[in-house]
Design a protein around this motif. Structure first.
Motif, short mmCIF file in Angstrom:
data_model
loop_
_atom_site.label_atom_id
_atom_site.label_comp_id
_atom_site.label_asym_id
_atom_site.label_seq_id
_atom_site.Cartn_x
_atom_site.Cartn_y
_atom_site.Cartn_z
N PHE A 202 95.47 -57.65 -47.06
CA PHE A 202 94.44 -58.03 -46.09
C PHE A 202 93.47 -58.92 -46.87
N ASP A 279 92.51 -63.24 -43.51
CA ASP A 279 92.43 -62.46 -42.28
C ASP A 279 91.00 -62.47 -41.76
N ARG A 303 89.47 -67.86 -37.50
CA ARG A 303 89.33 -66.64 -38.30
C ARG A 303 88.09 -65.84 -37.85
N TRP A 345 91.56 -54.50 -34.98
CA TRP A 345 92.08 -55.83 -35.21
C TRP A 345 92.35 -56.63 -33.93
#
Ligand code: UDP
Ligand code: GLC
Length: 397
Positions: A202, A279, A303, A345
């Motif tokens: 990540f 991420d 992002r 997420w």
């Protein structure tokens, strides 16, 4: 068409210079960029076919924290440069100072050549960033000699006015971006991720020059409270001599045993694919950020962004662009926000897509160029029709 003499003290491409590059592209046939130092920024201008000249061979020995004595002692160095700029400015309609030292030289040149002066103010004139002498100087020169002060955010404008700047001089123009530039091919991203050894990690990116007020140390501290699968990419270098800070960050990584979870990538020109590798992108400035190009760029790359709640960053969220804000200088809250983003997420990705659409529209380079053109219109030379010879064909009768 207006002819512009842009001035910038830096040879390095920090945000103010990248903003100037985007503006100057629209004037490449009728401008010159005069720099007071050589470096990568000169190369970037040349690659973009923008006329550039390095006007000073020695760095000017005054900095943001300098007082009166240092300022006065540098006059011997400043005067010849100002005379050179004044001579050049006779070929242009306006002198456009993009940094504070450029403003000092630009003022002297403007007095000598009687050309109007524009100040593009990329800094928050507060005690966090400047000595009282420097703030006084910037505001006094602007008030007496500038015809226009372009500020990069409302926060920058408010600080200019709070420091004594004349409100009627200033206009806010945000930085502009071409959304097309921020798309990236998935295969290129996967390859880069693999090359960096980040597959399955990540990845949290930080894309600022290494400088204490950019707060990279806060992110490293927060990392200790993040899950083991998190890796931090620090993209950027010390552009203005902050080597001690770089050393302290490297020591922090070693002392906290984070060697396998932090990569220092230095200054990079491939920002877009690198942002796509991440991420999540964090912005951690501990002093109010005047604008913060990286925040918008990260959003343009789709992002999710966590930024500190101050300066220009606040204006994005006030304008309804959705993202996460944390208090400046607080690693605990930053870690909580990172962990939440990781946990939620699907929702986070959807919000990032919404922000991408919003910023593409609001910060489009075409709109920003139009705003600048409208503001500069008043400096265009007035053509006296009575003095221009008629081009009408003479009748043969
Ligand atoms: N940047 C870059 N390479 C790096 C790090 C940063 O090209 O390695 C760029 C970044 O994409 C952004 C600019 O430098 O456009 C930094 O601007 P920002 O307004 O965020 O901060 P500043 O350095 O001007 O305070
Ligand atoms: C300056 C500021 C930054 C801003 C950039 C472009 O370098 O530090 O916040 O985004 O100029 O205006």
């Amino acid at each position: 068409m207006i002819k512009i003499l842009f001035l910038d003290q830096s040879g390095q491409p920090a945000g103010a210079e990248l903003c100037l590059l985007d503006i100057a592209k629209a004037y490449r046939d009728q401008c010159l960029v005069g720099l007071f130092a050589d470096g990568l920024f000169r190369q970037l201008l040349e690659e973009n076919q923008i006329p550039v000249q390095v006007l000073a061979t020695q760095a000017i020995a005054v900095h943001k924290g300098s007082g009166w004595l240092q300022g006065l002692s540098s006059l011997r160095q400043l005067l010849p440069l100002a005379i050179r700029v004044a001579q050049l400015s006779h070929h242009y309609d306006v002198i456009y100072a993009n940094t504070q030292k450029a403003m000092v030289i630009g003022t002297l040149a403007s007095i000598l050549s009687r050309r109007p002066l524009v100040y593009h103010l990329h800094d928050i004139l507060s005690a966090d960033h400047f000595s009282s002498t420097n703030r006084w100087l910037a505001v006094t020169l602007a008030n007496h000699y500038a015809s226009l002060v372009i500020t990069v955010s409302q926060a920058t404008q408010a600080a200019f006015i709070a420091a004594g700047g004349r409100p009627e001089l200033s206009e806010v123009v945000y930085n502009g971006f071409d959304p097309q530039v921020y798309h990236c091919d998935r295969t290129q991203v996967d390859t880069l991720k693999q090359q960096l050894g980040l597959t399955g990690r990540f990845v949290i990116g930080h894309f600022s020059r290494l400088s204490p007020w950019k707060g990279q140390h806060i992110l490293l501290e927060a990392l200790e409270s993040c899950s083991e699968e998190v890796t931090v990419l620090l993209v950027g270098d010390a552009l203005f001599g902050e080597q001690e800070y770089v050393q302290s960050l490297q020591t922090q990584v070693i002392e906290r045993g984070l060697q396998n979870r932090v990569q220092f990538l230095g200054f990079r020109s491939d920002i877009v694919p690198l942002m796509h590798v991440c991420d999540l992108i964090t912005h951690t400035s501990i002093a109010p950020e005047p604008f913060g190009r990286v925040i918008v760029e990260a959003m343009l790359c789709g992002r999710p962004v966590i930024a500190t709640q101050a300066g220009g960053a606040l204006e994005l969220s006030n304008a309804g662009i959705p993202y996460w804000l944390v208090p400046p200088g607080n690693p605990t809250d930053l870690a909580i926000a990172i962990n939440q983003c990781q946990a939620e997420w699907a929702q986070v990705s959807a919000i990032a897509q919404q922000a991408q659409l919003e910023v593409s529209r609001r910060f489009h380079i075409d709109t920003i160029r139009q705003q600048i053109a409208q503001l500069l219109h008043r400096f265009e030379p007035v053509i006296d029709a009575s003095k221009t010879r008629s081009t009408k064909p003479v009748s043969a009768s």
